[in-house]
Design a protein around this motif. Structure first.
Motif, PDB file in Angstrom:
ATOM      1  N   ALA A 175       5.967  -8.111  -1.609  1.00  0.00           N
ATOM      2  CA  ALA A 175       4.361  -7.594  -1.509  1.00  0.00           C
ATOM      3  C   ALA A 175       4.777  -6.486  -2.815  1.00  0.00           C
ATOM      4  N   ALA A 197       5.374  -9.193  -6.176  1.00  0.00           N
ATOM      5  CA  ALA A 197       4.062  -9.004  -6.442  1.00  0.00           C
ATOM      6  C   ALA A 197       2.825  -8.213  -7.472  1.00  0.00           C
ATOM      7  N   ALA A 198       2.806  -6.944  -6.865  1.00  0.00           N
ATOM      8  CA  ALA A 198       2.181  -5.432  -6.797  1.00  0.00           C
ATOM      9  C   ALA A 198       2.347  -5.189  -8.878  1.00  0.00           C
ATOM     10  N   THR A 234       1.196  -8.382 -11.308  1.00  0.00           N
ATOM     11  CA  THR A 234      -0.068  -8.573 -11.252  1.00  0.00           C
ATOM     12  C   THR A 234      -0.790  -6.980 -11.984  1.00  0.00           C
ATOM     13  N   VAL A 260      -8.011  -3.107  -4.743  1.00  0.00           N
ATOM     14  CA  VAL A 260      -6.482  -4.090  -4.598  1.00  0.00           C
ATOM     15  C   VAL A 260      -4.993  -2.382  -3.766  1.00  0.00           C
ATOM     16  N   PRO A 292      -1.807  -3.954  -2.985  1.00  0.00           N
ATOM     17  CA  PRO A 292      -1.118  -5.413  -2.116  1.00  0.00           C
ATOM     18  C   PRO A 292      -0.220  -5.399  -1.489  1.00  0.00           C
ATOM     19  N   GLU A 293       0.161  -3.999  -0.867  1.00  0.00           N
ATOM     20  CA  GLU A 293       1.202  -3.832   0.134  1.00  0.00           C
ATOM     21  C   GLU A 293       0.393  -3.174   1.684  1.00  0.00           C
ATOM     22  N   HIS A 312      -6.766  -8.387   0.033  1.00  0.00           N
ATOM     23  CA  HIS A 312      -6.388  -7.786  -0.589  1.00  0.00           C
ATOM     24  C   HIS A 312      -4.985  -8.524  -1.212  1.00  0.00           C
ATOM     25  N   ILE A 313      -4.424  -9.404  -0.336  1.00  0.00           N
ATOM     26  CA  ILE A 313      -3.638 -10.549  -0.694  1.00  0.00           C
ATOM     27  C   ILE A 313      -3.802 -11.081  -1.237  1.00  0.00           C
ATOM     28  N   VAL A 350      -4.161 -10.679  -5.088  1.00  0.00           N
ATOM     29  CA  VAL A 350      -2.531 -11.353  -5.907  1.00  0.00           C
ATOM     30  C   VAL A 350      -2.531 -12.726  -5.529  1.00  0.00           C
TER      31      VAL A 350
END
Length: 273
Positions: free
Chosen positions: A145, A148-149, A152, A167, A169-170, A213-214, A217
């Motif tokens: 996560a 990914a954050a 993005t 969002v 992400p975590e 939220h996920i 992402v």
């Protein structure tokens, strides 16, 4: 054109909560000249039964909720999820996880400050930096996560009830994107399928607001379109608990056999907005 979907799991009978969710999606599409689709979320294949597929469609017809096209089954689309997973692997933002559920529970119990999300403890990242895999174990695949954050950047999504949401992400930690037994997960499959079916408006219960939220992402990482959202209120039982498939007395089949008017037992979909 507005396109919505109702995506039940054929692991039990529809109940009042399902009927409400289906009607919200159906009415949003029909009132705007759009299309209402049905998709079976059946990757929990060990619990799926043929009679549940049939029963769900029979209940929808009895409720007067006609759908467009042939219902999709996720079990027919595993190669599409694998393609998406391979793309995420190529980005370096997923990692193999060899932990069993018991091992995760043990590690969380030993942590002084276990990571928590809106629904309880999160995966503690045991395999995130693992150098050598344990022998003879098949991995699940988890989203990193934090990576990914960073990839993005800032994201938002718009919900019809809650407005514009930033969002996190975590929020749910390093979620599983591909289970050991089936090669995908709810999070990955739903994002891939919503894009493939060109769903413009995702309507579902507010208990899934955190999952969005996920999903945002993943949409960004997979370069998929962003739908609008409506996380509607949930239907509760007399004790204030969210309805589940164990509530057989409130199944649509049982209510139909009693001659009940289901819609009189539910609020108007407009009250969920």
């Amino acid at each position: 054109m507005i396109r919505t979907r109702f995506a039940p799991s054929p692991t039990g009978k529809l109940h009042l909560g399902h009927a409400y969710a289906a009607r919200v999606a159906h009415d949003l599409a029909r009132e705007n000249g759009g299309r209402f689709l049905v998709r079976f979320e059946d990757i929990d294949h060990t619990r799926v039964r043929d009679e549940f597929y049939r029963g769900i469609l029979e209940d929808l017809r009895w409720l007067g909720l006609e759908w467009d096209g042939e219902p999709w089954r996720q079990l027919d689309r595993l190669d599409h999820y694998q393609t998406a997973l391979e793309h995420l692997k190529s980005l370096g933002i997923v990692y193999p996880c060899y932990c069993t559920r018991r091992e995760i529970e043990t590690e969380l119990a030993n942590l002084t400050h276990a990571p928590h999300g809106p629904e309880g403890p999160l995966y503690p990242g045991t395999c995130r930096g693992l150098k050598s895999p344990p022998p003879q174990r098949e991995p699940a695949w988890r989203l990193n996560a934090a990576k990914a954050a960073a990839m993005t950047g800032p994201l938002t999504f718009t919900d019809q009830r809650h407005g514009v949401i930033t969002v996190e992400p975590e929020l749910l930690g390093d979620v599983i994107l591909a289970r050991k037994d089936i090669g995908t997960s709810y999070h990955l499959a739903v994002v891939v399928d919503d894009a493939a079916q060109e769903i413009s408006h995702v309507t579902r219960g507010e208990d899934l607001l955190g999952s969005t939220h996920i999903h945002r992402v993943l949409q960004n990482l997979l370069q998929l379109s962003e739908p609008c959202y409506l996380h509607h209120s949930l239907i509760m039982d007399e004790s204030g608990q969210r309805l589940a498939k164990r509530h057989d007395a409130l199944s649509i089949e049982t209510l139909r056999e009693r001659g009940e008017d289901v819609w009189n037992l539910l609020p108007s979909p407009s009250s969920s907005e």
